[in-house]
Scaffold this motif. Sequence first.
Motif, PDB file in Angstrom:
ATOM      1  N   ILE A  58       0.873  -1.167   0.000  1.00  0.00           N
ATOM      2  CA  ILE A  58       0.000   0.000   0.000  1.00  0.00           C
ATOM      3  C   ILE A  58       0.911   1.218   0.000  1.00  0.00           C
ATOM      4  N   GLU A  59       0.850   1.985  -1.072  1.00  0.00           N
ATOM      5  CA  GLU A  59       1.608   3.224  -1.170  1.00  0.00           C
ATOM      6  C   GLU A  59       0.698   4.370  -0.766  1.00  0.00           C
ATOM      7  N   MET A  60       1.223   5.292   0.025  1.00  0.00           N
ATOM      8  CA  MET A  60       0.455   6.438   0.496  1.00  0.00           C
ATOM      9  C   MET A  60       1.153   7.722   0.063  1.00  0.00           C
ATOM     10  N   GLU A  61       0.350   8.661  -0.384  1.00  0.00           N
ATOM     11  CA  GLU A  61       0.875   9.983  -0.732  1.00  0.00           C
ATOM     12  C   GLU A  61      -0.052  11.025  -0.132  1.00  0.00           C
ATOM     13  N   ILE A  62       0.523  11.983   0.580  1.00  0.00           N
ATOM     14  CA  ILE A  62      -0.281  12.989   1.279  1.00  0.00           C
ATOM     15  C   ILE A  62      -0.042  14.360   0.677  1.00  0.00           C
ATOM     16  N   SER A  63      -1.062  15.184   0.705  1.00  0.00           N
ATOM     17  CA  SER A  63      -0.935  16.576   0.293  1.00  0.00           C
ATOM     18  C   SER A  63      -1.909  17.417   1.110  1.00  0.00           C
ATOM     19  N   ILE A  64      -1.667  18.691   1.103  1.00  0.00           N
ATOM     20  CA  ILE A  64      -2.513  19.640   1.822  1.00  0.00           C
ATOM     21  C   ILE A  64      -3.446  20.290   0.805  1.00  0.00           C
ATOM     22  N   ILE A  65      -4.694  20.418   1.186  1.00  0.00           N
ATOM     23  CA  ILE A  65      -5.627  21.144   0.329  1.00  0.00           C
ATOM     24  C   ILE A  65      -6.356  22.184   1.151  1.00  0.00           C
ATOM     25  N   ASP A  66      -6.583  23.314   0.517  1.00  0.00           N
ATOM     26  CA  ASP A  66      -7.390  24.330   1.183  1.00  0.00           C
ATOM     27  C   ASP A  66      -8.811  24.230   0.646  1.00  0.00           C
ATOM     28  N   GLY A  67      -9.697  25.028   1.148  1.00  0.00           N
ATOM     29  CA  GLY A  67     -11.111  24.934   0.794  1.00  0.00           C
ATOM     30  C   GLY A  67     -11.401  25.094  -0.682  1.00  0.00           C
ATOM     31  N   HIS A  68     -10.551  25.839  -1.404  1.00  0.00           N
ATOM     32  CA  HIS A  68     -10.795  26.076  -2.822  1.00  0.00           C
ATOM     33  C   HIS A  68     -10.422  24.872  -3.680  1.00  0.00           C
ATOM     34  N   ASP A  69      -9.384  24.131  -3.266  1.00  0.00           N
ATOM     35  CA  ASP A  69      -8.911  23.007  -4.063  1.00  0.00           C
ATOM     36  C   ASP A  69      -9.639  21.705  -3.771  1.00  0.00           C
ATOM     37  N   SER A  70     -10.365  21.623  -2.648  1.00  0.00           N
ATOM     38  CA  SER A  70     -10.921  20.332  -2.244  1.00  0.00           C
ATOM     39  C   SER A  70     -11.906  19.781  -3.263  1.00  0.00           C
ATOM     40  N   ALA A  71     -12.714  20.601  -3.875  1.00  0.00           N
ATOM     41  CA  ALA A  71     -13.678  20.109  -4.857  1.00  0.00           C
ATOM     42  C   ALA A  71     -12.955  19.559  -6.080  1.00  0.00           C
ATOM     43  N   ARG A  72     -11.903  20.221  -6.522  1.00  0.00           N
ATOM     44  CA  ARG A  72     -11.172  19.772  -7.691  1.00  0.00           C
ATOM     45  C   ARG A  72     -10.429  18.467  -7.406  1.00  0.00           C
ATOM     46  N   TRP A  73      -9.838  18.334  -6.216  1.00  0.00           N
ATOM     47  CA  TRP A  73      -9.108  17.113  -5.863  1.00  0.00           C
ATOM     48  C   TRP A  73     -10.059  15.926  -5.783  1.00  0.00           C
ATOM     49  N   LEU A  74     -11.175  16.089  -5.122  1.00  0.00           N
ATOM     50  CA  LEU A  74     -12.081  14.965  -4.910  1.00  0.00           C
ATOM     51  C   LEU A  74     -12.812  14.557  -6.183  1.00  0.00           C
ATOM     52  N   SER A  75     -12.989  15.471  -7.125  1.00  0.00           N
ATOM     53  CA  SER A  75     -13.705  15.127  -8.349  1.00  0.00           C
ATOM     54  C   SER A  75     -12.768  14.598  -9.428  1.00  0.00           C
ATOM     55  N   GLY A  76     -11.487  14.681  -9.211  1.00  0.00           N
ATOM     56  CA  GLY A  76     -10.538  14.250 -10.230  1.00  0.00           C
ATOM     57  C   GLY A  76     -10.163  15.360 -11.179  1.00  0.00           C
ATOM     58  N   GLY A  77     -10.699  16.562 -10.987  1.00  0.00           N
ATOM     59  CA  GLY A  77     -10.339  17.699 -11.805  1.00  0.00           C
ATOM     60  C   GLY A  77     -11.130  17.831 -13.090  1.00  0.00           C
ATOM     61  N   ASN A  78     -12.041  16.933 -13.374  1.00  0.00           N
ATOM     62  CA  ASN A  78     -12.801  16.995 -14.621  1.00  0.00           C
ATOM     63  C   ASN A  78     -13.908  18.043 -14.573  1.00  0.00           C
ATOM     64  N   PHE A  79     -14.438  18.303 -13.406  1.00  0.00           N
ATOM     65  CA  PHE A  79     -15.494  19.301 -13.266  1.00  0.00           C
ATOM     66  C   PHE A  79     -15.443  19.836 -11.847  1.00  0.00           C
ATOM     67  N   ASP A  80     -15.979  21.011 -11.644  1.00  0.00           N
ATOM     68  CA  ASP A  80     -15.992  21.623 -10.320  1.00  0.00           C
ATOM     69  C   ASP A  80     -17.392  21.542  -9.741  1.00  0.00           C
ATOM     70  N   PHE A  81     -17.462  21.332  -8.461  1.00  0.00           N
ATOM     71  CA  PHE A  81     -18.734  21.379  -7.765  1.00  0.00           C
ATOM     72  C   PHE A  81     -18.484  21.991  -6.394  1.00  0.00           C
ATOM     73  N   LYS A  82     -19.494  22.498  -5.791  1.00  0.00           N
ATOM     74  CA  LYS A  82     -19.355  23.172  -4.498  1.00  0.00           C
ATOM     75  C   LYS A  82     -19.351  22.136  -3.380  1.00  0.00           C
ATOM     76  N   THR A  83     -18.435  22.304  -2.448  1.00  0.00           N
ATOM     77  CA  THR A  83     -18.356  21.429  -1.286  1.00  0.00           C
ATOM     78  C   THR A  83     -17.997  22.271  -0.072  1.00  0.00           C
ATOM     79  N   ASN A  84     -18.403  21.817   1.078  1.00  0.00           N
ATOM     80  CA  ASN A  84     -18.056  22.539   2.302  1.00  0.00           C
ATOM     81  C   ASN A  84     -17.040  21.753   3.110  1.00  0.00           C
ATOM     82  N   ALA A  85     -16.246  20.903   2.434  1.00  0.00           N
ATOM     83  CA  ALA A  85     -15.254  20.089   3.126  1.00  0.00           C
ATOM     84  C   ALA A  85     -14.179  20.952   3.761  1.00  0.00           C
TER      85      ALA A  85
END
Length: 160
Positions: A58-85
């Motif tokens: 199991i390979e693990m890679e960590i990164s920091i995301i702020d509120g603006h990037d979280s939607a893009r990271w979780l969606s794979g970058g193909n589309f943007d959606f609003k999240t309150n993560a």
Amino acid sequence: MEPNFFIKYAQFLGIQGDKKAAIQIDYIQRIINNNRITVTEEERRNPVIFDKPCKNFIEMEISIIDGHDSARWLSGGNFDFKTNAGSGYFVQLRYSDYDAVVKEAIAIIRGMGFTCYPGKKSTTCFLPGKEPNNDGQSIVLKDVAETVAQRLNQISAQGY
């Protein structure tokens, strides 16, 4: 229900460059073969059981995301959606097989407060944090990797 695997050992292999870590898991998978076409009643009562030695990384890679990037990271970058993560730590797990041992590792990570989205070859995990930083990033990664290896070894000690 009895597990169909026995963990020989799980080893935390270390951290590379404060952002990557790896765990090696050696285990035995029990395979019960009763899916044969012509089976007698005796064979049905006593199925063929195989113990297959397996290894998974199991390979693990960590990164920091702020509120603006979280939607893009979780969606794979193909589309943007609003999240309150909000902001937090994003951990990407990669493995060769999505089997019972990997599912157990993901369950351990979920127990640590992460939200996990598993897949066949990778899993996306997110831990919300108020102010994630680079120092916390390496601490979180080391904590996750060591905890997973330690708890898998505890499961190994219980036997199967």
